[in-house]
Motif scaffolding. Structure first.
Motif, PDB file in Angstrom:
ATOM      1  N   VAL A 344       0.911  -1.070   0.179  1.00  0.00           N
ATOM      2  CA  VAL A 344      -0.011  -0.025   0.211  1.00  0.00           C
ATOM      3  C   VAL A 344       0.717   1.152  -0.008  1.00  0.00           C
ATOM      4  O   VAL A 344       1.596   1.435   0.999  1.00  0.00           O
ATOM      5  N   PHE A 345       0.877   2.064  -0.929  1.00  0.00           N
ATOM      6  CA  PHE A 345       1.534   3.374  -0.813  1.00  0.00           C
ATOM      7  C   PHE A 345       0.521   4.541  -0.495  1.00  0.00           C
ATOM      8  O   PHE A 345      -0.428   4.787  -0.673  1.00  0.00           O
ATOM      9  N   GLU A 346       1.187   5.028   0.630  1.00  0.00           N
ATOM     10  CA  GLU A 346       0.393   6.305   1.177  1.00  0.00           C
ATOM     11  C   GLU A 346       1.101   7.591   0.883  1.00  0.00           C
ATOM     12  O   GLU A 346       2.355   7.744   0.839  1.00  0.00           O
ATOM     13  N   SER A 347       0.458   8.545   0.464  1.00  0.00           N
ATOM     14  CA  SER A 347       0.873   9.950   0.053  1.00  0.00           C
ATOM     15  C   SER A 347      -0.211  10.532   0.651  1.00  0.00           C
ATOM     16  O   SER A 347      -1.399  10.706   0.250  1.00  0.00           O
ATOM     17  N   ALA A 348       0.075  11.386   1.637  1.00  0.00           N
ATOM     18  CA  ALA A 348      -0.727  12.290   2.537  1.00  0.00           C
ATOM     19  C   ALA A 348      -0.338  13.511   2.815  1.00  0.00           C
ATOM     20  O   ALA A 348       0.767  13.929   2.784  1.00  0.00           O
ATOM     21  N   ASN A 349      -1.228  14.485   3.390  1.00  0.00           N
ATOM     22  CA  ASN A 349      -0.850  15.924   3.718  1.00  0.00           C
ATOM     23  C   ASN A 349      -1.305  16.035   5.013  1.00  0.00           C
ATOM     24  O   ASN A 349      -2.415  15.887   5.373  1.00  0.00           O
ATOM     25  N   PHE A 350      -0.430  15.923   6.093  1.00  0.00           N
ATOM     26  CA  PHE A 350      -0.684  16.117   7.543  1.00  0.00           C
ATOM     27  C   PHE A 350      -0.268  17.490   8.003  1.00  0.00           C
ATOM     28  O   PHE A 350       0.341  18.299   7.500  1.00  0.00           O
ATOM     29  N   ASP A 351      -0.915  17.915   9.170  1.00  0.00           N
ATOM     30  CA  ASP A 351      -0.976  19.107   9.759  1.00  0.00           C
ATOM     31  C   ASP A 351       0.735  19.408  10.341  1.00  0.00           C
ATOM     32  O   ASP A 351       1.111  18.401  11.098  1.00  0.00           O
ATOM     33  N   GLY A 352       1.305  20.287   9.833  1.00  0.00           N
ATOM     34  CA  GLY A 352       2.676  20.420  10.070  1.00  0.00           C
ATOM     35  C   GLY A 352       2.930  20.675  11.599  1.00  0.00           C
ATOM     36  O   GLY A 352       3.799  20.116  12.147  1.00  0.00           O
ATOM     37  N   THR A 353       2.069  21.632  12.558  1.00  0.00           N
ATOM     38  CA  THR A 353       2.193  21.716  13.537  1.00  0.00           C
ATOM     39  C   THR A 353       2.220  20.524  14.573  1.00  0.00           C
ATOM     40  O   THR A 353       2.986  20.071  15.354  1.00  0.00           O
ATOM     41  N   SER A 354       1.070  19.615  14.154  1.00  0.00           N
ATOM     42  CA  SER A 354       1.039  18.408  15.082  1.00  0.00           C
ATOM     43  C   SER A 354       1.920  17.645  14.571  1.00  0.00           C
ATOM     44  O   SER A 354       2.650  16.893  15.877  1.00  0.00           O
ATOM     45  N   ILE A 355       2.868  17.214  13.516  1.00  0.00           N
ATOM     46  CA  ILE A 355       3.946  16.593  13.048  1.00  0.00           C
ATOM     47  C   ILE A 355       4.993  16.859  13.869  1.00  0.00           C
ATOM     48  O   ILE A 355       5.885  16.157  14.500  1.00  0.00           O
ATOM     49  N   ARG A 356       5.332  18.286  13.942  1.00  0.00           N
ATOM     50  CA  ARG A 356       6.292  18.806  14.672  1.00  0.00           C
ATOM     51  C   ARG A 356       6.343  18.562  16.130  1.00  0.00           C
ATOM     52  O   ARG A 356       7.211  18.127  16.756  1.00  0.00           O
ATOM     53  N   GLN A 357       5.176  18.794  16.670  1.00  0.00           N
ATOM     54  CA  GLN A 357       4.956  18.540  18.256  1.00  0.00           C
ATOM     55  C   GLN A 357       5.040  16.919  18.589  1.00  0.00           C
ATOM     56  O   GLN A 357       5.845  16.721  19.436  1.00  0.00           O
ATOM     57  N   THR A 358       4.675  16.203  17.684  1.00  0.00           N
ATOM     58  CA  THR A 358       4.841  14.686  17.977  1.00  0.00           C
ATOM     59  C   THR A 358       6.246  14.244  17.999  1.00  0.00           C
ATOM     60  O   THR A 358       6.970  13.501  18.646  1.00  0.00           O
ATOM     61  N   ALA A 359       7.039  14.952  16.612  1.00  0.00           N
ATOM     62  CA  ALA A 359       8.523  14.613  16.549  1.00  0.00           C
ATOM     63  C   ALA A 359       9.405  15.123  17.806  1.00  0.00           C
ATOM     64  O   ALA A 359      10.101  14.421  18.049  1.00  0.00           O
ATOM     65  N   LEU A 360       8.973  16.056  18.194  1.00  0.00           N
ATOM     66  CA  LEU A 360       9.693  16.708  19.273  1.00  0.00           C
ATOM     67  C   LEU A 360       9.314  16.071  20.608  1.00  0.00           C
ATOM     68  O   LEU A 360      10.402  15.767  21.383  1.00  0.00           O
ATOM     69  N   ALA A 361       8.247  15.662  20.603  1.00  0.00           N
ATOM     70  CA  ALA A 361       7.824  14.882  22.094  1.00  0.00           C
ATOM     71  C   ALA A 361       8.673  13.453  21.835  1.00  0.00           C
ATOM     72  O   ALA A 361       9.199  13.079  23.008  1.00  0.00           O
ATOM     73  N   LEU A 362       8.799  12.777  21.034  1.00  0.00           N
ATOM     74  CA  LEU A 362       9.499  11.433  20.801  1.00  0.00           C
ATOM     75  C   LEU A 362      10.759  11.579  20.613  1.00  0.00           C
ATOM     76  O   LEU A 362      11.564  10.671  20.483  1.00  0.00           O
ATOM     77  N   GLY A 363      11.136  12.846  20.341  1.00  0.00           N
ATOM     78  CA  GLY A 363      12.973  13.008  19.900  1.00  0.00           C
ATOM     79  C   GLY A 363      13.253  12.188  18.587  1.00  0.00           C
ATOM     80  O   GLY A 363      14.313  11.404  18.805  1.00  0.00           O
ATOM     81  N   MET A 364      12.328  12.393  17.522  1.00  0.00           N
ATOM     82  CA  MET A 364      12.745  11.612  16.295  1.00  0.00           C
ATOM     83  C   MET A 364      12.638  12.277  15.145  1.00  0.00           C
ATOM     84  O   MET A 364      11.621  12.081  14.493  1.00  0.00           O
ATOM     85  N   ARG A 365      13.325  13.539  14.844  1.00  0.00           N
ATOM     86  CA  ARG A 365      12.983  14.347  13.680  1.00  0.00           C
ATOM     87  C   ARG A 365      13.661  13.468  12.730  1.00  0.00           C
ATOM     88  O   ARG A 365      14.701  13.050  12.434  1.00  0.00           O
ATOM     89  N   THR A 366      12.690  13.336  11.420  1.00  0.00           N
ATOM     90  CA  THR A 366      13.067  12.726  10.175  1.00  0.00           C
ATOM     91  C   THR A 366      13.251  13.690   9.078  1.00  0.00           C
ATOM     92  O   THR A 366      12.546  14.701   9.151  1.00  0.00           O
ATOM     93  N   ASP A 367      13.532  13.044   7.760  1.00  0.00           N
ATOM     94  CA  ASP A 367      13.320  13.661   6.628  1.00  0.00           C
ATOM     95  C   ASP A 367      11.846  14.102   6.364  1.00  0.00           C
ATOM     96  O   ASP A 367      11.556  15.221   5.828  1.00  0.00           O
ATOM     97  N   ALA A 368      11.263  12.918   6.652  1.00  0.00           N
ATOM     98  CA  ALA A 368       9.712  13.419   6.145  1.00  0.00           C
ATOM     99  C   ALA A 368       8.942  14.452   7.298  1.00  0.00           C
ATOM    100  O   ALA A 368       8.261  15.100   6.685  1.00  0.00           O
ATOM    101  N   SER A 369       9.163  14.467   8.596  1.00  0.00           N
ATOM    102  CA  SER A 369       8.648  15.231   9.558  1.00  0.00           C
ATOM    103  C   SER A 369       9.369  16.780   9.124  1.00  0.00           C
ATOM    104  O   SER A 369       8.540  17.722   9.289  1.00  0.00           O
ATOM    105  N   GLY A 370      10.368  16.771   8.755  1.00  0.00           N
ATOM    106  CA  GLY A 370      11.108  18.092   8.305  1.00  0.00           C
ATOM    107  C   GLY A 370      10.326  18.720   7.369  1.00  0.00           C
ATOM    108  O   GLY A 370      10.146  20.063   7.279  1.00  0.00           O
ATOM    109  N   LYS A 371       9.820  18.018   6.429  1.00  0.00           N
ATOM    110  CA  LYS A 371       9.008  18.468   5.311  1.00  0.00           C
ATOM    111  C   LYS A 371       7.516  18.889   5.500  1.00  0.00           C
ATOM    112  O   LYS A 371       7.282  19.906   5.123  1.00  0.00           O
TER     113      LYS A 371
END
Length: 795
Positions: A344-371
């Motif tokens: 299954v190929f997933e191509s989505a558009n998520f809320d940037g603020t939510s992604i950043r908050q989750t990435a910071l909370a889990l300490g795992m910033r990735t190329d995808a989250s950065g975009k």
């Protein structure tokens, strides 16, 4: 953002005739700042493809071989190797004499156990490659190039794809479109005035069925997922990606893994749209649910780490469990493996603020989250997933199922801006025609319909006329804009208050003080340290919402503790004396107003041998004189808890209270670890500034002499010198020029409870020489006034 020039030259706009230096300079001037650029072949030099003509055993070694290698020169080159996988006729990488390998390794000719060797045969690791770059290649020996399209003598950089330049761009957050190869190719084409080649993905499909028969997608977290697009691939054949794809991924800092994963990474680089691939076997109930995490859930991500989830974190789940962190990283429980057959190929558009908050909370910033943090274009999801499916068909690694699941929760409304050439030219100072403006915008793929600009969804930064002017200006060329003088004055300067601050600092330093600067946020305990009463209004301080700590949790309402703290620190460092000053802001809350008053306070602080109440008073008077302030009045104060009850004075000018000066109370000094006499002054500088006298003007020297008269007065002990001076000044009239105290006497001839004050009066008239009758008349008035108001008599 990394860009390899070879990719855009081959796919989007051919700039191969442009040198690297010209390219980076043009792009920087065009508005896309280049951080740095480097040639991929810079570290590998003088390494070529060689053909082993003969190979014989080394005469002094049982594991080494002596090879005669054709490297495209007139004579074969003899190279000794210890590799056991080399045979006659093999094509191999040959590092010749005076060659360089990654990491600065320098290869020169020499002897190995007595046999001359003119270089070295290389394995792929010595060329900076990994097993991921060359799947199926023997890792423990020499890299055999028999299956590679190469010729003898060819530069090895051409073979491994290092004949390329990597350009590193600094992309601003308002340009998410430039976090992609297509976006930077569009900018490159516009910068050089060339058309850009576009490729619309074409998916042929197969007879593998429909996605709607296999998969269902629900998005209950509508506010956190703007769009979710999915397609499926059946009959997947997991294997390595082709060489061209591996080379492009490696050039952009992405490690090749397998064809399916590489396709998702390739599309993310090309389109700037992060993608993910799920193994359909592990999508429970054939359902994907985009929802917020529930209390107590956890997910083991692809890096093998168990991540505890909290409500509010956006996850990709199946009917039972989370299988991925939305926009950040997939789950280990749905990872693509060698036996995966349906994807299954997933191509989505998520809320940037939510992604950043989750990435910071889990300490795992990735190329995808950065975009995703940059707020990507929701209209990009379907073209990206179609491109991934096209690549699957191109690589022949699966059959594309019919249909696309596309859940849309937010579509950006079309934005139309007027094209206003006159305003744009006025802002830029140019004379660019409307036709040229339209041409510049079209090169940037910003369509213009008549006088309307149809802002594309991938350009969220275009909001107003000034933004359009910027696009026109950089396309026209900032260096081409003619230099013109400013039509309005931009001359800056110091305000009168700032000049007064500077003069105050000069005056303080002139009398021996050094400047300090302290923080405006302090601890609530300072009020107790200076013995401030519990009902004092100064305890009503503004609290900081997110303080660094309890010691810095309020905004100060009094600056004296800050001065005492620095004096204490100097004393702790065994400085025998200190003279410090500060122009410090205090913050006084005003009822009914959200913001406080912020007056400036002049603080003087000193301790050490020779420091007294009167020395401080004299220094303060000197500062006042430098600021052109009227004569200050000092009145004894006995109830200020921070100062010595017998050595404290209130300072005022023209009846306006400015502050206090005197010796710090011994108990307060003890609280700060100060065991000697400490003297301080607190003056409201903002109030004092309003009391300054006019600028001095020239006055001619007096034409007539002055007359001096001395008065020795007996008065009560309670009468102050200032009281006497005020009466003398008020009663003497216009002839008085100066009054000065020159003696205070207590003793024989002066009654108990009395004291003798001696003053010198200087009298002068502007139009005549004074005679005795003039001075006698003045003295008579002065003595009468002193006797009436202060009960002071001539001694």
């Amino acid at each position: 953002m990394r860009l390899n020039r070879k990719w855009i030259n081959e796919e989007f706009v051919d700039l191969s005739h442009i040198s690297d230096k010209e390219y980076v300079e043009t792009m920087t001037v065009f508005g896309q700042k280049v951080e740095t650029y480097e040639r991929m072949d810079a570290e590998i030099r003088n390494v070529v493809v060689g053909k082993v003509l003969s190979i014989v055993r080394h005469e002094n070694s049982d594991h080494m071989w002596v090879c005669q290698v054709d490297v495209g020169q007139e004579e074969p080159v003899q190279i000794v190797t210890g590799a056991q996988n080399v045979h006659e006729g093999d094509l191999v990488p040959a590092a010749l004499h005076n060659s360089y390998l990654p990491g600065g390794v320098h290869i020169t000719k020499g002897k190995l156990r007595g046999v001359k060797s003119n270089g070295m045969l290389c394995g792929f690791e010595e060329l900076g490659l990994t097993q991921n770059d060359l799947p199926g290649v023997f890792a423990d020996g020499i890299w055999i190039l028999n299956d590679e399209p190469c010729t003898v003598g060819q530069d090895i950089n051409d073979v491994i794809g290092n004949d390329d330049t990597i350009v590193e761009f600094e992309i601003t957050n308002n340009r998410p479109d430039c976090y992609s190869i297509i976006g930077l190719a569009r900018e490159s084409a516009a910068a050089f005035g060339l058309p850009m080649k576009h490729h619309e993905p074409v998916v042929h499909g197969s007879e593998a069925g429909s996605i709607f028969e296999k998969l269902d997608v629900e998005v209950p977290a509508e506010k956190l997922c703007n769009r979710y697009s999915a397609r499926m691939v059946a009959n997947v054949k997991i294997g390595p990606s082709p060489k061209w794809m591996r080379q492009r991924l490696r050039a952009n800092g992405v490690r090749p893994i397998n064809n399916i994963v590489d396709i998702t990474n390739y599309v993310m680089l090309e389109y700037g749209q992060p993608m993910h691939a799920f193994d359909y076997r592990y999508v429970g109930s054939g359902k994907i649910v985009v929802r917020e995490a529930q209390e107590g859930e956890s997910l083991t991500t692809l890096d093998g780490v168990v991540r505890p989830l909290k409500p509010g974190m956006l996850v990709i789940a199946d009917g039972d469990k989370p299988i991925g962190l939305a926009g950040i990283m997939g789950g280990e429980n749905s990872e693509i493996s060698e036996d995966t057959t349906t994807v299954v190929f997933e191509s989505a558009n998520f809320d940037g603020t939510s992604i950043r908050q989750t990435a910071l909370a889990l300490g795992m910033r990735t190329d995808a989250s950065g975009k995703f943090e940059k707020h990507l274009d929701p209209m990009m999801t379907v073209p990206a997933v179609d491109r991934a499916c096209e690549l699957v068909e191109m690589l022949q690694c699966g059959d594309i199922m019919d249909g696309t699941i596309d859940v849309i929760n937010y579509v950006p409304q079309p934005k139309v801006l007027p094209l206003e050439p006159e305003k744009i030219n006025h802002l830029l100072g140019t004379q660019i025609s409307k036709e040229d403006m339209v041409r510049y915008l079209n090169l940037l793929e910003i369509p213009v319909d008549g006088d309307n600009i149809m802002v594309p969804s991938f350009r969220p930064d275009l909001l107003r006329m000034a933004d359009i002017a910027e696009e026109v200006g950089r396309s026209f060329g900032y260096n081409e804009i003619p230099t013109t003088a400013f039509k309005t004055s931009t001359q800056g300067g110091y305000s009168e208050f700032m000049k007064a601050e500077t003069q105050c600092g000069v005056a303080c330093r002139a009398v021996g003080y050094s400047e300090i600067i302290t923080y405006s946020f302090v601890s609530p305990t300072i009020f107790d340290q200076i013995r401030l009463p519990s009902d004092s209004s100064l305890r009503n301080a503004m609290k900081i919402q997110n303080p660094l700590g309890e010691d810095t949790s309020i905004m100060r309402t009094i600056a004296l503790p800050s001065m005492l703290d620095i004096l204490s620190r100097n004393n702790a460092y065994h400085n025998k004396a200190a003279k410090l000053y500060e122009l410090a802001k205090i913050y006084l809350p005003v009822e009914g107003q959200p913001l406080p008053e912020e007056p400036k306070m002049l603080l003087l602080g000193t301790y050490g041998a020779g420091e007294t109440f009167f020395s401080l008073k004299g220094e303060l008077a000197s500062v006042f004189a430098s600021l052109r302030l009227p004569k200050a009045r000092y009145e004894a104060v006995h109830d200020n808890p921070s100062y010595h009850p017998g050595r404290c004075a209130a300072v005022s000018i023209n009846g306006i209270h400015l502050g206090y000066m005197g010796q710090i109370h011994p108990l307060v000094a003890k609280n700060y670890g100060l065991d000697s006499e400490v003297y301080c002054a607190e003056i409201n500088f903002s109030k004092a500034f309003e009391l300054r006298l006019p600028e001095p003007t020239f006055t001619a020297l007096p034409k007539y002499p002055a007359v001096s008269r001395d008065l020795a007065l007996v008065c009560d002990e309670t009468v102050t010198v200032a009281d006497v001076e005020d009466v003398i000044t008020a009663s003497a009239g216009k002839l008085l020029r100066k009054v000065k105290l020159f003696d205070i006497y207590r003793g024989v001839g002066v009654p108990e409870g009395k004291k003798s004050l001696a003053f010198s009066l200087e009298l002068r008239a502007d139009d005549r020489t004074l005679v005795d009758t003039d001075s006698e008349a003045v003295m008579t008035k002065v003595l009468a006034a002193l006797a009436e108001k202060l009960n002071a008599v001539l001694r």
